[in-house]
Scaffold this motif. Sequence first.
Motif, PDB file in Angstrom:
ATOM      1  N   UNK A 192       0.865  -1.225   0.099  1.00 53.22           N
ATOM      2  CA  UNK A 192      -0.039   0.142  -0.101  1.00 53.22           C
ATOM      3  C   UNK A 192       0.837   1.399  -0.115  1.00 53.22           C
ATOM      4  N   UNK A 193       0.300   2.350  -0.499  1.00 49.59           N
ATOM      5  CA  UNK A 193       1.011   3.838  -0.462  1.00 49.59           C
ATOM      6  C   UNK A 193      -0.099   4.789  -0.580  1.00 49.59           C
ATOM      7  N   UNK A 194       0.285   5.836  -0.135  1.00 50.73           N
ATOM      8  CA  UNK A 194      -0.169   7.002  -0.064  1.00 50.73           C
ATOM      9  C   UNK A 194       0.309   8.044  -1.329  1.00 50.73           C
ATOM     10  N   UNK A 195      -0.463   8.579  -2.065  1.00 52.75           N
ATOM     11  CA  UNK A 195       0.167   9.473  -3.042  1.00 52.75           C
ATOM     12  C   UNK A 195      -0.437  10.813  -2.776  1.00 52.75           C
ATOM     13  N   UNK A 196       0.591  11.864  -2.661  1.00 48.67           N
ATOM     14  CA  UNK A 196       0.215  13.197  -2.060  1.00 48.67           C
ATOM     15  C   UNK A 196       0.631  14.262  -3.165  1.00 48.67           C
ATOM     16  N   UNK A 197      -0.094  15.267  -3.260  1.00 43.20           N
ATOM     17  CA  UNK A 197       0.242  16.312  -4.243  1.00 43.20           C
ATOM     18  C   UNK A 197       1.211  17.076  -3.738  1.00 43.20           C
ATOM     19  N   UNK A 198       2.048  17.519  -4.589  1.00 44.15           N
ATOM     20  CA  UNK A 198       3.201  18.498  -4.350  1.00 44.15           C
ATOM     21  C   UNK A 198       2.709  19.901  -5.336  1.00 44.15           C
ATOM     22  N   UNK A 216       2.866   2.819   2.938  1.00 49.70           N
ATOM     23  CA  UNK A 216       2.154   2.223   4.193  1.00 49.70           C
ATOM     24  C   UNK A 216       2.488   0.793   4.869  1.00 49.70           C
ATOM     25  N   UNK A 217       2.696   0.800   6.050  1.00 55.07           N
ATOM     26  CA  UNK A 217       2.652  -0.647   6.464  1.00 55.07           C
ATOM     27  C   UNK A 217       1.142  -1.397   6.532  1.00 55.07           C
TER      28      UNK A 217
END
Length: 336
Positions: A192-198, A216-217
Amino acid sequence: MSDSVDSAKAKPVYQKWWHRWIRTPKELRAMGVVGINMRNARFLLPNNPRRLYTLVDNKLRTKKLAEEQGLSVPETYGVIRSPYDTRNLESLLSKRSAFVIKPARGSGGKGVLVIDGKEDGYYIKPSGSRFSGDEVRHHVSNILAGLFSLGGQRDVALIEYRVRPARILTDISYQGAPDIRLVMLHGYPVMAMLRAATRESDGRANLHQGALGIGIDIRSGRTVRAVHHGKPVTHHPDTGLELIGIQMPDWDRILEIAVTCQEMTGLGYLGVDLMVDQEIGPLMIEVNARPGLAIQMANGVGLLRRLEPVEKRHTLHPGEDLEQKIEFSKRTFGRD
């Protein structure tokens, strides 16, 4: 059975692994990295019958399936199916101060237009830039023409509820709504991963456009590693906020939704994208039958190290239910 990369011995390897041109195929295999050819031949083709792709390649159809399963999805305000329908676009949007317009057959975040409000007759994007009514209609026309769709096919435009992310997630995403991607095999969450904007990604959670990938764990739902353009980072490049150790809201529910998406589509290998709304909670956004491989960078772990244990588990215990699959993934892939 943990694949933590916190040890001093492992750390240098994962800091450099994105520079693939200096790695031999043997070295990549030893690291457990899954490339496109392996993904397609070993995991996609054997597990994803072509006839099932239509269930997820059209977001309208996927949303209908999800609603039939009792899953929460962003409300659909309207669907523009033809150039004639665009004549009614202003009327359709007149009662909406915020919304999202996206192609039904789009991929990789292409063609998604997020509007946060209206001011002086203009539509305001999260970045603060303005869109006129003509520009919004032009964007919809491009969607209908297939400019953003898979294979360039003619498409339809969805107008949806603009998700208001949980505050803890908004804080680590620059002027955009972060989303969560889970990769699944046989209904087991493997990564899993979080995708965050820049600032660079213009409010979009797309890694290829400069967004952050944050691992993400699986067990705890806490962030464990972050990358920007493939390089490890610990703080957001624009806000300076810490990216590691953040707890995802409603993590168990997120895992349940992901497993349900596998059950409702029948696809063996897939990616599930979700967002967490401040009021509604986790929302299923879309399902991807061809999930990308950048999630390995975000986690510092090769997918093969997660996929092979699931293959063995599925062979030995083919009838496991949702709870059993989640428990196995937490126990086997948890880092803390």
